[in-house]
Scaffold this active site. Structure first.
Site, PDB file in Angstrom:
ATOM      1  N   HIS A  48       0.857  -1.184   0.000  1.00 27.95           N
ATOM      2  CA  HIS A  48       0.000   0.000   0.000  1.00 27.95           C
ATOM      3  C   HIS A  48       0.897   1.240   0.000  1.00 27.95           C
ATOM      4  CE1 HIS A  48      -3.505   2.472   0.830  1.00 27.95           C
ATOM      5  NE2 HIS A  48      -2.762   3.114   1.707  1.00 27.95           N
ATOM      6  N   ASP A  52       0.676   5.180  -0.393  1.00 26.43           N
ATOM      7  CA  ASP A  52      -0.129   6.386  -0.504  1.00 26.43           C
ATOM      8  C   ASP A  52       0.492   7.307  -1.551  1.00 26.43           C
ATOM      9  OD1 ASP A  52      -2.162   5.902   1.425  1.00 26.43           O
ATOM     10  OD2 ASP A  52      -0.720   6.267   3.015  1.00 26.43           O
ATOM     11  N   ASP A  69      -8.006   1.454   2.025  1.00 25.04           N
ATOM     12  CA  ASP A  69      -7.654   2.454   3.036  1.00 25.04           C
ATOM     13  C   ASP A  69      -8.428   3.755   2.943  1.00 25.04           C
ATOM     14  OD1 ASP A  69      -6.187   3.524   5.186  1.00 25.04           O
ATOM     15  OD2 ASP A  69      -4.708   4.415   3.855  1.00 25.04           O
ATOM     16  N   HIS A  85      -6.802   9.508  -1.286  1.00 26.47           N
ATOM     17  CA  HIS A  85      -7.463   9.481   0.023  1.00 26.47           C
ATOM     18  C   HIS A  85      -6.653  10.043   1.186  1.00 26.47           C
ATOM     19  CE1 HIS A  85      -5.574   5.331   0.049  1.00 26.47           C
ATOM     20  NE2 HIS A  85      -5.178   5.806   1.207  1.00 26.47           N
TER      21      HIS A  85
END
Length: 1016
Positions: A262, A264, A374, A579
């Site tokens: 993951h 970001d 997420d 996000h």
């Protein structure tokens, strides 16, 4: 038998940690290291390779915040290491307990080929197995000294979140750069012990399997020679082999392991650093795929692939090869993993369109699912949009973070506002960075809510956010857990395979209807107001540019539709819907750049729209209406004179004020009256009264437009959270500096209220009533200097509303105003887009906004027996972590009160406030490209088809929540019509009636039409 658990467990722990782990590398020699500190921003490899390097010693501090240090490393494999497994081991001075979000490095060969990354839990670089003695080693290592922004457990604000304030003191101390021999027997013994010890710890004390493992470990340790760990390791492993070979129970839970990292797209680092994080992680992943043939890595976010394609072509080529082998799985089908609540409907559609098209174009793969582990809650519009984009499944994880209620399902059908259902899973392992620990595997089986119906769950495994993704240690754990008694079975596989198996065994999974509301991170609807306003304005400017560019392409000879520019601008906006950007939860650097980027986007889109309207030819000054509704409004000419105009939906009209003037606005002291509403502004600057003259009723039950300043210090996640106790301490702003009538025109009346408060903050509000409209506008300028506060604007309305309705993408959602259950009580702060509506039978009121999302709706019963339903908009916050200056400075926000409003009125005025009428000095008068006839049939987007065919694409939806029927009329000769999916692929022919398409829509149904343009 005597209880010797403590002795045995302590013995095994000490021998494992103090003897076996240190013996992983049988021999080591230091590499020769030199360093060069890159000035400013990162530089290309060629520039770094040509730089002058200085000798660098182990133990030397390095790395100013956000800096880049290049290390040149030289060495030679000793002759006596020939035939052994040799690696480089590099420790940059890793700190803390985060596997990512700190120092990271990418190792290059001398020709610039990226080889592999170095991360806290992935410090090795393979050299040879078997090695050749005398083999030379020459690396260039690009090391990023990124600060750990959340160190010290959110203890306080830090200046490290922006390169402008971070300083230049070194953050790290270089520990190690060695050539080393990996002892493979000790390596595997270490993994054997990890898996068995963790499994043993999770088994109940009454379980025979626990005691079997414990005694096997005890006997195995008797075989460990403390003077020859490496030599005795094979015997120890052989002693443990029987307990590792016992198969799992036939009914054991099955965990589908999916490699994952993951990353970001921005968060505690800027976008420029994400571009490097992706190259490091993807280098690791492709290297791991070469080592483990069963490895499968799922990776979302087309934007990150594009960055690697453009900046690291050799890594991109390795990804393409991994995809061909089936070891790399593009997933998600979105441009980025966007926020799940805040993007507009068309933007959410474009996330799916651009993401899926990228994977189809570059890999020949159509992704089947939405991968969003997420995001901070998920709109009830998702099921329909996901299915319209060709998806079959949806994955999330974040709902496991709920503060109050445990979500009742892990595998279920999720039903959206229109009735569409999509097969959905959120992993009971409760993490999207799994590492196959015994605790995680036990948790997955224990948590799984579908026992008796389903037997399997998914676990994304790997270190995220710069941790480098999956590692060989995790793959070895997965191999040992594939079929091990006492543990769930682990199968490493593609997520599509998991979803196919899960659905096949559990077709009648339970149904969850409506939004997936996250009972945490509710402040992400409000934090960083300028970022949110930039997004909202960009979405509407894109709508305008596409509509008028389409109009010009159809009616202005020689005009070229700006495909490339619109595509690029859309992708910029989609990126910033990530996000942790749009929700306002990133560092100062990210939001500073986002605001600048939105300004550039706005400037270019304004220019595109001006070019399109200018291309329509000369004529009179005209006003353009991008809204899907006909409008009669007051606008100002270039000289500032107000005029009243009527403009058709998606069309234009002369800016001459030829429409019949409505009843004029009367202004008497602080009272504004236009014959539809009478508004009285009190001496304290609030609304003393709002009288709906059409219904002959008072709208307010108490002071309206009450600005309330609350103390706002959540328990932990400052920028993310607003906790319910914020309501308990507040100050009402009731002492204005001035209340002044500032406009008394027959078409416009306005009162200005100025306030100063707190730490030098100021608010200037202009309360405006216009002729012909019951809408009351509050044009608000805030100069904000508070800390740990939230500002809300409240409207207590004399309505007994059982629920509120808030606009979401392509529709609206209803939420109860009572708190009968813990689920309702947990929704004390919720999100909405352009409007919130409350009503009782026969009468409703809407609160409309141009840039805010967070709000709350409460209900109380007065002493007179009446009910007050209060809508409060969240305007600005002042968190200090991770951005200590969040929301400081100037904000311009407009919100409105609309008395006597139906849902249809709220929809129309929501568009009107966000799409103000646009005037041009001179332009032609083409017919609107399309116009909709029929209650509830609403046009959301008008553009030319992406394939360059010249066909017109129109996206419509039903906006009231009921069935709708009508006609979609075209302003051009219609040669035919097709229904398509979101990607503009045909679903079947649509009927036509001359230059019109008859349409029928289910409640909240979204439909895309491709209209062929006929000859003139």
């Amino acid at each position: 038998m005597h209880d010797e658990r403590r002795r045995i467990e302590e013995r095994v722990e000490r021998l494992h940690n103090q003897r076996i782990k240190p013996a992983l590398y049988a021999a080591a020699v230091p590499l020769e290291v030199a360093a060069w500190q890159a000035p400013g921003e990162p530089v290309p490899f060629a520039e770094a390779a040509a730089a002058a390097y200085e000798p660098f010693a182990t133990g030397t501090p390095w790395g100013p915040p956000w800096g880049t240090t290049w290390f040149r490393m030289h060495g030679r494999v000793p002759d006596d290491w020939a035939g052994r497994r040799v690696e480089a081991v590099i420790d940059l001075g890793f700190v803390g307990d985060w596997p990512g979000n700190q120092a990271e490095a990418l190792v290059h060969l001398p020709d610039g080929t990226p080889l592999k990354a170095v991360n806290p839990l992935n410090q090795y670089v393979p050299i040879a197995n078997p090695a050749t003695g005398g083999e030379p080693i020459d690396y260039l290592v690009e090391a990023a000294s990124n600060p750990d922004i959340l160190a010290n457990d959110f203890a306080g604000p830090t200046p490290l979140g922006d390169v402008l304030t971070a300083g230049d003191a070194p953050l790290y101390s270089f520990r190690r750069a060695d050539l080393a021999v990996l002892d493979e027997e000790v390596f595997h013994l270490d993994l054997d012990l990890q898996v068995l010890r963790e499994l043993m710890a999770e088994l109940g004390e009454h379980e025979p399997r626990r005691h079997e493992i414990m005694h096997a470990l005890d006997h195995a340790m008797d075989l460990l020679d403390l003077d020859d760990i490496a030599g005795s390791a094979p015997a120890v492993r052989a002693a443990l082999a029987p307990v590792l070979a016992k198969p799992a129970h036939a009914s054991a839970h099955v965990v589908s392991g999916v490699g994952h990292a993951h990353i970001d797209s921005a968060w505690l680092w800027p976008i420029r650093e994400t571009k490097r994080k992706t190259s490091r992680t993807f280098s690791n992943v492709t290297a791991l795929a070469d080592e483990y043939e069963e490895f499968v890595f799922a990776c979302s976010q087309a934007q990150q692939y594009e960055w690697v394609r453009d900046n690291y072509p050799k890594v991109w080529a390795r990804i393409q090869e991994s995809v061909k082998r089936g070891q790399w799985a593009p997933v998600g089908g979105m441009w980025v993993e966007a926020d799940g609540n805040l993007p507009g409907g068309e933007a959410l559609a474009r996330q799916l369109i651009h993401g899926k098209r990228f994977f189809m174009e570059h890999f020949g793969i159509e992704t089947k699912g939405v991968w969003l582990p997420d995001s901070f809650g998920y709109t009830a519009a998702y099921p329909q949009l996901a299915k319209l984009a060709g998806n079959e499944w949806f994955l999330t994880q974040k709902i496991s973070w709920n503060q109050t209620n445990t979500f009742p399902h892990h595998t279920f059908w999720w039903e959206g506002i229109d009735g569409t259902r999509i097969f959905t899973h959120f992993p009971p392992v409760d993490t999207y960075n799994a590492s196959f620990t015994g605790e995680e595997m036990a948790r997955a089986a224990r948590n799984y809510r579908e026992k008796g119906g389903g037997t399997r769950s998914l676990a994304p495994f790997g270190w995220g956010d710069g941790g480098g993704g999956p590692t060989r240690e995790l793959m070895e754990r997965a191999r040992r857990l594939r079929d091990l008694e006492g543990s769930p079975k682990v199968e490493v596989e593609h997520p599509d395979a998991f979803f196919a198996k899960a659905r096949a065994e559990y077709e009648d999974a339970p149904v969850w209807v409506g939004e997936l509301y996250l009972e945490l991170h509710r402040a992400t609807y409000t934090s960083q107001a300028r970022t949110k306003q930039g997004n909202r304005r960009s979405e509407h400017l894109l709508r305008e540019a596409e509509l008028w560019a389409t109009t010009a392409a159809l009616h202005a000879p020689g005009y070229a539709y700006p495909y490339e520019r619109l595509d690029r601008l859309w992708k910029t906006v989609l990126l910033h819907q990530f996000h942790d950007i749009l929700p306002g939860s990133s560092i100062a650097w990210v939001h500073r750049e986002a605001e600048a980027e939105y300004a550039r986007v706005a400037q270019e889109l304004e220019a595109l729209t001006a070019e399109a309207t200018a291309a329509l030819g000369g004529g009179t000054a005209r006003v353009f209406n991008t809204s899907p509704f006909d409008r009669a409004e007051v606008v100002r000419t270039a000289a500032g004179t107000p005029v009243y105009v009527q403009v058709p939906a998606n069309g234009s009209a002369p800016l001459t004020g030829t429409a019949t003037p409505p009843q004029p606005v009367e202004v008497s002291q602080r009272v504004l009256d236009n014959g539809l509403v009478r508004v009285e502004v009190a001496a304290d600057g609030t609304l003393a009264s709002v009288r709906d003259l059409r219904a002959d009723r008072e709208v307010l039950a108490d002071r309206g437009n009450l600005l309330r300043l609350h103390t706002d210090l959540p328990n932990y996640w400052d920028a993310w959270d607003i906790d319910k106790h914020y309501r308990n301490r507040y100050t009402d702003l009731l002492e204005p500096d001035s209340v002044t009538v500032v406009e008394q025109d027959p078409l416009i009346g306005a009162v200005r209220v100025e306030r100063s408060f707190g730490k030098g903050s100021r608010i200037t509000q202009t309360v405006t009533v216009r002729a012909g409209s019951p809408r009351i506008d509050f044009e608000t300028v805030i100069d904000w200097h508070e800390t740990e506060k939230i500002l809300k604007a409240g409207f207590p309305v004399d309505i007994r509303a059982p629920h509120s309705s808030a606009e979401i993408q392509f529709g609206h959602i209803q939420r109860p105003t009572h708190t009968n259950t813990s689920w309702e009580a947990a929704r004390f702060e919720v999100s909405g887009h352009r409007w919130v509506h409350i009503a009782e039978p026969g009468y409703g009121v809407a609160v409309i906004n141009d840039s805010t999302y967070g709000h709350d709706v409460t209900r109380t019963v007065r002493e007179d027996g009446g009910t007050t339903t209060t809508v409060r908009l969240s305007l600005v916050r002042a968190p200090r972590v991770p951005d200590p200056g969040a929301d400081q400075g100037r904000h311009r926000i407009t919100y409105s009160l609309l008395p006597g409003a139906s849902i249809e009125d709220a929809v129309a005025e929501g568009y009107a406030l966000n799409l103000p009428l646009r005037s041009a000095d001179s332009a032609g008068a083409p017919r609107p490209v399309v116009s909709a006839e029929g209650e509830g049939v609403t046009v959301e987007a008008v553009k030319l088809a992406d394939d360059g065919s010249g066909d017109v694409i129109v996206r419509i939806y039903e906006s009231r929540g009921g069935r709708a029927g009508g006609l979609l009329r075209t302003g051009f000769p219609l040669a035919g019509a097709q229904l398509t999916d979101l990607l503009e692929r045909p679903l079947g022919a649509a009927d036509t009636d001359g230059d019109a398409v008859p349409v029928t829509l289910r409640p909240f149904e979204v439909r895309t039409l491709r209209l062929a343009v006929g000859g003139v």
